[in-house]
Design a protein around this motif. Structure first.
Motif, PDB file in Angstrom:
ATOM      1  N   PRO A 133       5.056  33.236 -12.741  1.00 11.41           N
ATOM      2  CA  PRO A 133       4.651  34.409 -11.780  1.00 11.41           C
ATOM      3  C   PRO A 133       5.536  35.564 -11.748  1.00 11.41           C
ATOM      4  N   SER A 134       4.936  36.816 -11.503  1.00 12.94           N
ATOM      5  CA  SER A 134       5.616  37.868 -11.565  1.00 12.94           C
ATOM      6  C   SER A 134       6.997  37.958 -10.454  1.00 12.94           C
ATOM      7  N   GLU A 135       8.039  38.700 -10.951  1.00 11.67           N
ATOM      8  CA  GLU A 135       9.147  38.854  -9.976  1.00 11.67           C
ATOM      9  C   GLU A 135       9.375  40.355  -9.732  1.00 11.67           C
ATOM     10  N   ALA A 136      10.107  40.298  -8.803  1.00 14.50           N
ATOM     11  CA  ALA A 136      10.617  41.719  -8.539  1.00 14.50           C
ATOM     12  C   ALA A 136      11.403  42.374  -9.503  1.00 14.50           C
ATOM     13  N   GLY A 137      11.176  43.543  -9.991  1.00 16.80           N
ATOM     14  CA  GLY A 137      11.902  44.306 -10.876  1.00 16.80           C
ATOM     15  C   GLY A 137      11.214  44.097 -12.367  1.00 16.80           C
ATOM     16  N   ASP A 138       9.855  43.492 -12.481  1.00 14.84           N
ATOM     17  CA  ASP A 138       9.067  43.176 -13.562  1.00 14.84           C
ATOM     18  C   ASP A 138       8.249  44.620 -13.483  1.00 14.84           C
ATOM     19  N   ARG A 139       8.008  45.107 -14.937  1.00 15.16           N
ATOM     20  CA  ARG A 139       7.272  46.391 -15.171  1.00 15.16           C
ATOM     21  C   ARG A 139       6.437  46.102 -16.427  1.00 15.16           C
ATOM     22  N   PHE A 140       5.394  46.694 -16.537  1.00 13.28           N
ATOM     23  CA  PHE A 140       4.370  46.253 -17.499  1.00 13.28           C
ATOM     24  C   PHE A 140       4.018  47.800 -18.494  1.00 13.28           C
ATOM     25  N   GLU A 145      -0.360  55.816 -23.904  1.00 11.88           N
ATOM     26  CA  GLU A 145       0.631  56.115 -23.114  1.00 11.88           C
ATOM     27  C   GLU A 145       0.956  56.243 -21.683  1.00 11.88           C
ATOM     28  N   GLY A 146       0.156  55.139 -21.252  1.00 12.84           N
ATOM     29  CA  GLY A 146      -0.150  54.935 -20.002  1.00 12.84           C
ATOM     30  C   GLY A 146       1.086  54.545 -19.077  1.00 12.84           C
ATOM     31  N   GLU A 147       1.394  55.092 -17.787  1.00 12.73           N
ATOM     32  CA  GLU A 147       2.396  54.924 -17.011  1.00 12.73           C
ATOM     33  C   GLU A 147       2.769  53.509 -16.814  1.00 12.73           C
ATOM     34  N   PRO A 148       4.196  53.180 -16.530  1.00 11.74           N
ATOM     35  CA  PRO A 148       4.331  51.698 -16.340  1.00 11.74           C
ATOM     36  C   PRO A 148       3.830  51.231 -15.097  1.00 11.74           C
ATOM     37  N   GLU A 149       3.262  50.063 -15.208  1.00  9.39           N
ATOM     38  CA  GLU A 149       2.815  49.351 -13.941  1.00  9.39           C
ATOM     39  C   GLU A 149       3.571  48.055 -13.444  1.00  9.39           C
ATOM     40  N   ILE A 150       3.334  48.147 -12.095  1.00 15.23           N
ATOM     41  CA  ILE A 150       4.101  46.757 -11.488  1.00 15.23           C
ATOM     42  C   ILE A 150       3.109  46.002 -11.230  1.00 15.23           C
ATOM     43  N   PRO A 151       3.198  44.736 -11.825  1.00  9.73           N
ATOM     44  CA  PRO A 151       2.295  43.591 -11.373  1.00  9.73           C
ATOM     45  C   PRO A 151       2.415  43.249 -10.032  1.00  9.73           C
ATOM     46  N   GLU A 152       1.267  42.572  -9.832  1.00 14.29           N
ATOM     47  CA  GLU A 152       1.014  42.124  -8.291  1.00 14.29           C
ATOM     48  C   GLU A 152       2.090  40.828  -7.852  1.00 14.29           C
ATOM     49  N   PRO A 153       2.517  40.731  -6.713  1.00 12.43           N
ATOM     50  CA  PRO A 153       3.322  39.783  -6.521  1.00 12.43           C
ATOM     51  C   PRO A 153       2.671  38.383  -6.800  1.00 12.43           C
ATOM     52  N   GLY A 154       3.352  37.539  -7.716  1.00 12.84           N
ATOM     53  CA  GLY A 154       2.859  36.240  -8.044  1.00 12.84           C
ATOM     54  C   GLY A 154       2.013  36.100  -8.989  1.00 12.84           C
ATOM     55  N   GLU A 155       1.591  37.461  -9.595  1.00 13.22           N
ATOM     56  CA  GLU A 155       0.733  37.522 -10.811  1.00 13.22           C
ATOM     57  C   GLU A 155       1.215  36.641 -11.881  1.00 13.22           C
ATOM     58  N   HIS A 160       9.480  38.918 -20.976  1.00 13.43           N
ATOM     59  CA  HIS A 160      10.668  38.690 -21.740  1.00 13.43           C
ATOM     60  C   HIS A 160      11.539  39.278 -20.770  1.00 13.43           C
ATOM     61  N   ASP A 161      12.439  38.696 -20.147  1.00 12.65           N
ATOM     62  CA  ASP A 161      13.270  38.979 -18.919  1.00 12.65           C
ATOM     63  C   ASP A 161      12.479  39.954 -17.991  1.00 12.65           C
ATOM     64  N   HIS A 162      12.490  41.145 -17.644  1.00  9.59           N
ATOM     65  CA  HIS A 162      11.414  41.714 -16.801  1.00  9.59           C
ATOM     66  C   HIS A 162      10.562  42.506 -17.282  1.00  9.59           C
ATOM     67  N   GLU A 163      10.385  42.479 -18.665  1.00  9.25           N
ATOM     68  CA  GLU A 163       9.499  43.224 -19.427  1.00  9.25           C
ATOM     69  C   GLU A 163       8.261  42.329 -19.576  1.00  9.25           C
ATOM     70  N   VAL A 164       7.119  42.744 -18.671  1.00  7.88           N
ATOM     71  CA  VAL A 164       5.878  41.953 -18.787  1.00  7.88           C
ATOM     72  C   VAL A 164       5.170  41.946 -20.135  1.00  7.88           C
ATOM     73  N   ARG A 165       4.916  41.200 -21.068  1.00 14.76           N
ATOM     74  CA  ARG A 165       4.382  41.222 -22.249  1.00 14.76           C
ATOM     75  C   ARG A 165       2.735  40.982 -22.243  1.00 14.76           C
ATOM     76  N   THR A 166       2.255  40.239 -21.155  1.00 13.92           N
ATOM     77  CA  THR A 166       0.570  40.271 -20.850  1.00 13.92           C
ATOM     78  C   THR A 166       0.637  40.152 -19.468  1.00 13.92           C
ATOM     79  N   ARG A 167      -0.119  40.856 -18.897  1.00 14.35           N
ATOM     80  CA  ARG A 167      -0.560  41.099 -17.605  1.00 14.35           C
ATOM     81  C   ARG A 167      -1.760  39.959 -17.258  1.00 14.35           C
ATOM     82  N   ARG A 168      -1.870  39.723 -16.056  1.00 17.18           N
ATOM     83  CA  ARG A 168      -2.928  38.576 -15.739  1.00 17.18           C
ATOM     84  C   ARG A 168      -3.096  37.535 -16.743  1.00 17.18           C
TER      85      ARG A 168
END
Length: 236
Positions: A133-140, A145-155, A160-168
């Protein structure tokens, strides 16, 4: 020590979930592009012939992901698993383009066996990758050139650490860790569910391993992660 693991919280919601893992090393991703492209074209033709008259959502291999996404509160139409999106594009006459041999082979396997197949440059994930599940501090960072996204809580994410490699879960991959012609080591996860697509995932892994070895001169390690064995070592 680099590891791949699936968090306990994922199995609490989806006890039948598993990932067949390929660790591809000593890869020459600039070799045999024509052969890899030909296998992708072959898989595209097979998918059109086999599924051209069917609605993808009625296929068990697609329906299992739509059910999982709905269970998590995600619209199965808005957020399609990577394999459903790939199949729908192909059937509508917009198949995946040739990118590089590794990506072509991964897309070919996904269409051929109807399972989500990822490809991550392993050298960009020295601490390994976790499905959790996603955590505080995660970003995608989306593709382009899209802007960074913050996954939904618990997604559920690949991270890798707080780098989200695949969303949803198996929806959309980040621009971080993409496989390029210079990539030499690749982490290939093949997502599945026991009792529905596990056999297809194993067949996809066998097929992909053979192509990586034959066409790209790679060495392969295969493994399986599920509820009974939620963590493996990728490299020491």
């Amino acid at each position: 020590m680099s590891r791949f693991r699936i968090a306990r919280e994922v199995f609490e919601r989806f006890p039948d979930y598993l990932v067949v893992v390929l660790v591809v090393e000593a890869l020459d991703n600039q070799r045999a592009p024509e052969q890899a492209r030909a296998l992708l074209s072959e898989s595209i033709a097979q998918a059109r012939e086999q599924y051209g008259t069917r609605d993808p959502k009625d296929l068990p291999a697609i329906a299992v992901w739509r059910h999982a996404f709905r269970t998590l509160g995600w619209s199965a139409s808005t957020y399609q698993s990577s394999v459903e999106a790939l199949l729908r594009r192909t059937l509508k006459g917009n198949p995946p383009p040739s990118i590089n041999p590794t990506v072509d082979l991964v897309n070919a396997a996904s269409l051929r066996f109807l399972v989500p197949v990822g490809a991550h440059d392993l050298d960009t994930a020295p601490e390994g990758i976790t499905v959790r599940p996603s955590e505080a501090g995660d970003r995608f960072l989306p593709l382009g050139e899209g802007e960074p996204e913050i996954p939904e809580p618990g997604e559920i994410v690949y991270a890798h650490d707080h780098e989200v490699r695949t969303r949803r879960w198996v929806w959309r991959q980040s621009r971080i860790g993409l496989v390029t012609p210079e990539t030499r080591r690749v982490f290939v996860p093949i997502d599945a569910f026991h009792g529905v697509t596990a056999d297809a995932a194993l067949e996809a892994a066998e097929w992909l391993a053979a192509q990586f070895e034959r066409l790209l001169g790679a060495t392969i390690r295969r493994d399986l992660v599920d509820r009974a064995r939620p963590e493996i070592v990728l490299e020491r």
